[in-house]
Design an enzyme around this catalytic site. Structure first.
Site, PDB file in Angstrom:
ATOM      1  N   CYS A  97       3.782  -2.555  -5.120  1.00 33.80           N
ATOM      2  CA  CYS A  97       4.566  -1.558  -5.185  1.00 33.80           C
ATOM      3  C   CYS A  97       5.575  -1.503  -4.101  1.00 33.80           C
ATOM      4  O   CYS A  97       5.171  -1.449  -2.862  1.00 33.80           O
ATOM      5  CB  CYS A  97       3.588  -0.230  -5.742  1.00 33.80           C
ATOM      6  SG  CYS A  97       4.627   1.038  -6.114  1.00 33.80           S
ATOM      7  N   PRO A  98       6.715  -0.942  -4.175  1.00 38.25           N
ATOM      8  CA  PRO A  98       7.627  -0.663  -5.399  1.00 38.25           C
ATOM      9  C   PRO A  98       8.410  -1.829  -5.848  1.00 38.25           C
ATOM     10  O   PRO A  98       9.178  -1.739  -6.605  1.00 38.25           O
ATOM     11  CB  PRO A  98       8.363   0.478  -4.974  1.00 38.25           C
ATOM     12  CG  PRO A  98       8.894  -0.058  -3.447  1.00 38.25           C
ATOM     13  CD  PRO A  98       7.429  -0.731  -2.946  1.00 38.25           C
TER      14      PRO A  98
END
Length: 99
Positions: free
Chosen positions: A37-38
């Site tokens: 993430c992200p």
């Protein structure tokens, strides 16, 4: 009554097995496996306009955060989160481009 045979009552009809819903194939598949993430969200945001309106884009990811981040991104960006499919090495998230 000679020669008369009783008929067995007909067996009750068997319920049909539920069929898996039919989904259109993804027009574009993004491989975000191994990325944290992200990055899966960034990849989706950068490339969703490559598919026509109403088409499906799939994001393959193995970061557990993607399971909440991708549906949340869809709600924020007014895209339709279609489904999550379990893969041997993660998940495939299917998103319909609405605009």
């Amino acid at each position: 009554m000679k020669g008369f045979r009783r008929r067995r009552p007909a067996a009750p009809p068997q319920p049909e097995a539920p069929q898996a819903p039919s989904f259109p194939p993804a027009a574009l598949v993004l491989d975000a496996l191994g990325r944290k993430c992200p990055i899966p969200i960034i990849m989706l945001a950068e490339r969703i306009r490559e598919v026509p309106l109403g088409a499906i884009i799939a994001v393959q990811a193995d970061d557990v955060a993607a399971r909440t981040d991708i549906p949340a991104w869809c709600r924020m960006k007014s895209q339709t989160f279609v489904r999550e499919e379990t893969l041997p090495q993660g998940w495939s998230f299917h998103i319909k481009r609405d605009y």
